[in-house]
Write an enzyme that holds these catalytic residues in place. Sequence first.
Site, PDB file in Angstrom:
ATOM      1  N   ARG A   1       0.629  17.204  -3.191  1.00  0.00           N
ATOM      2  CA  ARG A   1       0.489  15.921  -2.485  1.00  0.00           C
ATOM      3  C   ARG A   1       1.841  15.359  -2.028  1.00  0.00           C
ATOM      4  O   ARG A   1       2.871  15.570  -2.662  1.00  0.00           O
ATOM      5  CB  ARG A   1      -0.271  14.931  -3.368  1.00  0.00           C
ATOM      6  CG  ARG A   1      -1.686  15.439  -3.618  1.00  0.00           C
ATOM      7  CD  ARG A   1      -2.500  14.506  -4.466  1.00  0.00           C
ATOM      8  NE  ARG A   1      -2.760  13.241  -3.790  1.00  0.00           N
ATOM      9  CZ  ARG A   1      -3.376  12.217  -4.375  1.00  0.00           C
ATOM     10  NH1 ARG A   1      -3.758  12.316  -5.642  1.00  0.00           N
ATOM     11  NH2 ARG A   1      -3.592  11.118  -3.713  1.00  0.00           N
TER      12      ARG A   1
ATOM     13  N   ARG B   1     -10.252  15.596   1.557  1.00  0.00           N
ATOM     14  CA  ARG B   1     -11.640  15.134   1.377  1.00  0.00           C
ATOM     15  C   ARG B   1     -12.482  15.227   2.644  1.00  0.00           C
ATOM     16  O   ARG B   1     -13.712  15.291   2.551  1.00  0.00           O
ATOM     17  CB  ARG B   1     -11.654  13.701   0.815  1.00  0.00           C
ATOM     18  CG  ARG B   1     -11.243  13.679  -0.645  1.00  0.00           C
ATOM     19  CD  ARG B   1     -11.308  12.320  -1.282  1.00  0.00           C
ATOM     20  NE  ARG B   1     -11.068  12.450  -2.713  1.00  0.00           N
ATOM     21  CZ  ARG B   1     -10.679  11.462  -3.516  1.00  0.00           C
ATOM     22  NH1 ARG B   1     -10.481  10.252  -3.012  1.00  0.00           N
ATOM     23  NH2 ARG B   1     -10.502  11.680  -4.803  1.00  0.00           N
TER      24      ARG B   1
ATOM     25  N   LYS C   1      -5.645  13.251  -0.326  1.00  0.00           N
ATOM     26  CA  LYS C   1      -6.088  12.761  -1.637  1.00  0.00           C
ATOM     27  C   LYS C   1      -6.121  13.951  -2.611  1.00  0.00           C
ATOM     28  O   LYS C   1      -5.475  14.953  -2.376  1.00  0.00           O
ATOM     29  CB  LYS C   1      -7.444  12.061  -1.509  1.00  0.00           C
ATOM     30  CG  LYS C   1      -7.372  10.773  -0.677  1.00  0.00           C
ATOM     31  CD  LYS C   1      -6.535   9.717  -1.357  1.00  0.00           C
ATOM     32  CE  LYS C   1      -6.438   8.439  -0.565  1.00  0.00           C
ATOM     33  NZ  LYS C   1      -5.503   7.474  -1.157  1.00  0.00           N
TER      34      LYS C   1
ATOM     35  N   ARG D   1     -14.095  13.076  -7.147  1.00  0.00           N
ATOM     36  CA  ARG D   1     -15.012  12.294  -6.297  1.00  0.00           C
ATOM     37  C   ARG D   1     -15.896  13.192  -5.423  1.00  0.00           C
ATOM     38  O   ARG D   1     -17.004  12.808  -5.067  1.00  0.00           O
ATOM     39  CB  ARG D   1     -14.233  11.280  -5.457  1.00  0.00           C
ATOM     40  CG  ARG D   1     -13.454  10.287  -6.319  1.00  0.00           C
ATOM     41  CD  ARG D   1     -13.088   9.019  -5.596  1.00  0.00           C
ATOM     42  NE  ARG D   1     -12.009   8.326  -6.292  1.00  0.00           N
ATOM     43  CZ  ARG D   1     -12.157   7.594  -7.405  1.00  0.00           C
ATOM     44  NH1 ARG D   1     -13.339   7.442  -7.941  1.00  0.00           N
ATOM     45  NH2 ARG D   1     -11.105   7.008  -7.958  1.00  0.00           N
TER      46      ARG D   1
ATOM     47  N   ARG E   1      -1.773   0.119 -14.087  1.00  0.00           N
ATOM     48  CA  ARG E   1      -0.789  -0.966 -13.958  1.00  0.00           C
ATOM     49  C   ARG E   1      -0.648  -1.751 -15.255  1.00  0.00           C
ATOM     50  O   ARG E   1       0.449  -2.160 -15.632  1.00  0.00           O
ATOM     51  CB  ARG E   1      -1.188  -1.882 -12.793  1.00  0.00           C
ATOM     52  CG  ARG E   1      -0.952  -1.219 -11.424  1.00  0.00           C
ATOM     53  CD  ARG E   1      -1.715  -1.951 -10.351  1.00  0.00           C
ATOM     54  NE  ARG E   1      -1.403  -1.490  -8.996  1.00  0.00           N
ATOM     55  CZ  ARG E   1      -1.918  -0.400  -8.422  1.00  0.00           C
ATOM     56  NH1 ARG E   1      -2.749   0.387  -9.095  1.00  0.00           N
ATOM     57  NH2 ARG E   1      -1.606  -0.084  -7.179  1.00  0.00           N
TER      58      ARG E   1
ATOM     59  N   SER F   1      -0.796   1.865   2.012  1.00  0.00           N
ATOM     60  CA  SER F   1      -0.883   2.511   0.701  1.00  0.00           C
ATOM     61  C   SER F   1      -0.412   1.564  -0.396  1.00  0.00           C
ATOM     62  O   SER F   1       0.758   1.165  -0.431  1.00  0.00           O
ATOM     63  CB  SER F   1      -0.041   3.789   0.682  1.00  0.00           C
ATOM     64  OG  SER F   1       0.175   4.193  -0.667  1.00  0.00           O
TER      65      SER F   1
ATOM     66  N   LYS G   1      -9.450   2.262 -12.578  1.00  0.00           N
ATOM     67  CA  LYS G   1      -8.309   3.170 -12.736  1.00  0.00           C
ATOM     68  C   LYS G   1      -7.010   2.501 -12.291  1.00  0.00           C
ATOM     69  O   LYS G   1      -5.998   2.567 -12.990  1.00  0.00           O
ATOM     70  CB  LYS G   1      -8.593   4.430 -11.911  1.00  0.00           C
ATOM     71  CG  LYS G   1      -7.589   5.543 -12.051  1.00  0.00           C
ATOM     72  CD  LYS G   1      -8.223   6.896 -11.793  1.00  0.00           C
ATOM     73  CE  LYS G   1      -8.641   7.134 -10.355  1.00  0.00           C
ATOM     74  NZ  LYS G   1      -7.507   7.419  -9.441  1.00  0.00           N
TER      75      LYS G   1
ATOM     76  N   GLN H   1      -0.095   2.440  -3.370  1.00  0.00           N
ATOM     77  CA  GLN H   1       0.810   3.205  -4.241  1.00  0.00           C
ATOM     78  C   GLN H   1       2.253   3.077  -3.749  1.00  0.00           C
ATOM     79  O   GLN H   1       3.175   2.905  -4.545  1.00  0.00           O
ATOM     80  CB  GLN H   1       0.386   4.667  -4.298  1.00  0.00           C
ATOM     81  CG  GLN H   1      -0.983   4.829  -4.954  1.00  0.00           C
ATOM     82  CD  GLN H   1      -1.462   6.261  -4.996  1.00  0.00           C
ATOM     83  OE1 GLN H   1      -0.814   7.162  -4.490  1.00  0.00           O
ATOM     84  NE2 GLN H   1      -2.621   6.461  -5.602  1.00  0.00           N
TER      85      GLN H   1
ATOM     86  N   ASP I   1     -11.303   5.263  -1.300  1.00  0.00           N
ATOM     87  CA  ASP I   1     -11.750   6.226  -2.314  1.00  0.00           C
ATOM     88  C   ASP I   1     -13.263   6.457  -2.283  1.00  0.00           C
ATOM     89  O   ASP I   1     -13.772   7.304  -3.027  1.00  0.00           O
ATOM     90  CB  ASP I   1     -11.348   5.744  -3.715  1.00  0.00           C
ATOM     91  CG  ASP I   1      -9.835   5.797  -3.910  1.00  0.00           C
ATOM     92  OD1 ASP I   1      -9.168   6.596  -3.230  1.00  0.00           O
ATOM     93  OD2 ASP I   1      -9.331   5.022  -4.741  1.00  0.00           O
TER      94      ASP I   1
HETATM   95  C1  S3P Z   1      -4.481   3.460  -5.587  1.00  0.00           C
HETATM   96  C2  S3P Z   1      -4.287   3.400  -4.232  1.00  0.00           C
HETATM   97  C3  S3P Z   1      -4.981   4.291  -3.294  1.00  0.00           C
HETATM   98  C4  S3P Z   1      -6.184   4.978  -3.923  1.00  0.00           C
HETATM   99  C5  S3P Z   1      -5.904   5.481  -5.301  1.00  0.00           C
HETATM  100  C6  S3P Z   1      -5.451   4.371  -6.215  1.00  0.00           C
HETATM  101  C7  S3P Z   1      -3.698   2.540  -6.447  1.00  0.00           C
HETATM  102  O1  S3P Z   1      -4.085   5.276  -2.866  1.00  0.00           O
HETATM  103  O2  S3P Z   1      -6.620   6.038  -3.105  1.00  0.00           O
HETATM  104  O3  S3P Z   1      -7.046   6.103  -5.869  1.00  0.00           O
HETATM  105  O4  S3P Z   1      -4.050   2.370  -7.629  1.00  0.00           O
HETATM  106  O5  S3P Z   1      -2.721   1.967  -5.943  1.00  0.00           O
HETATM  107  P1  S3P Z   1      -3.062   5.014  -1.640  1.00  0.00           P
HETATM  108  O6  S3P Z   1      -2.246   3.862  -2.007  1.00  0.00           O
HETATM  109  O7  S3P Z   1      -2.241   6.258  -1.547  1.00  0.00           O
HETATM  110  O8  S3P Z   1      -3.931   4.808  -0.442  1.00  0.00           O
END
Ligand code: S3P
Length: 436
Positions: free
Chosen positions: A126, A349, A345, A390, A30, A170, A25, A172, A318
């Site tokens: 979120r 969770r 999340k 999940r 990306r 993170s 994913k 993200q 995850d």
């Molecule tokens: C992800 C980063 C993770 C992960 C998410 C995918 C990504 O989140 O939990 O399923 O693709 O960068 P966080 O960066 O918020 O920890």
Amino acid sequence: MTRLDWISEPTGTELLGEVVVPGDKSVSHRALMFGAIAEGVSHIRGFLEGEDTRATAAILGRLGVRFETPAPGERIVHGVGLHGLRGTSEPLDCGNAGTGMRLLAGLLAGQAFDSVLVGDESLSRRPMRRVTDPLTTMGASIDTHDGRPPLRIHGGAPLRGVTYRSPVASAQVKSALLLAGLYADGATEVIEPHPTRDYTESMLKAFGWPIDYAPGHARLEGGHTLRAVDVEVPADISSAAFFIVAACIVPGSLLRLKGVGLNPRRTGLLAALELMGANITVENERTSGGEAIGDLVVRHARLRGVALPLDIVPDMIDEFPALFVAAAIADGMTTIRGAAELRVKESDRIAAMANGLKACGVLIDELPDGAIIRGGRIGGGFVDSHGDHRIAMSFAVAGLVASAPITIGDCANVATSFPGFMELANLTGFDLHPAP
Ligand code: S3P
């Protein structure tokens, strides 16, 4: 939409076979985004045909990027170049996808036009300040609804590079800043409290953008160009996780999971299960598109409880729902700490797994940042997945070894990351079906 509940029945038979789980994913999101703003045509193979990644493709399509789908799991992306996206006044719907929304926030902060990012009920709860605050220090102008979606991004704001010491581990957050950094004057630097998955960095490099990075640190400068490249997406270890735990806990099982991405920032579950006594080997290890991949051969083993080392938590962030199930069946006590991120999340969770396992008779104490699980046996019962893919798949695994069926509420969102999970699971020996 009618609600989809599942029943996972204990089978008493082993799980056997070869399994190819869908594409990763994180890499799929990306590849779409970098392909979209590159010069030229990128071909993505192994693309995750999930709702999350399709939502990102649909948004980029609304912004003027043309995609072709020569076959399921493939996308040809006609890149429009760094400044070729076009704005739309329509809200852009990220669905359930936190990755989609947070990364797009960084990308859209650097555009000349305004955008509005919205999400489903779960995503709308979120936290977004973790990206909008640092993007604002770069000069972006973003309104939130009290720190949550929708995100109203005002285009045309000149961005400047910053050095950002992120308080959260993170990928993200890091990726949102690096994406904005492509459009910023000067250098954008992100320093993490613990290294996270580095796909943004490795893919930027593959697309020809100069970037310095090492675990926990990334730095780039604005003003370059991305050149289209083809991307091979590995199978998602986060989807493989359900089969890995299932094969570990069902006596007599032997599953081979093929072509799984083994980026070291993603393999914490393997380390955790190894500590618990699992029998997992990696075969056919190789690199594809700069990423380690391999086949995971998982045999049943008697698991024992452990105190999970804190430093592997971000490398399996995850995979905790699946690990909770392994811990519930292991001999003795498992302690999980340092995992407070799990509370923000797709669902909380920690609460979702603790309440679900309690409903199945497992002794579990919820902690603010984890749980203490006294393993041994899992009973049947009704559990609520809280619409979290999940959580739903983890309880499907738990049902295999439960003393009675487990009914799992609200499973439709499994399609966000793992379309076809039920069919694939049943091919290996699960007995999983929709509730009447
Ligand atoms: C992800 C980063 C993770 C992960 C998410 C995918 C990504 O989140 O939990 O399923 O693709 O960068 P966080 O960066 O918020 O920890």
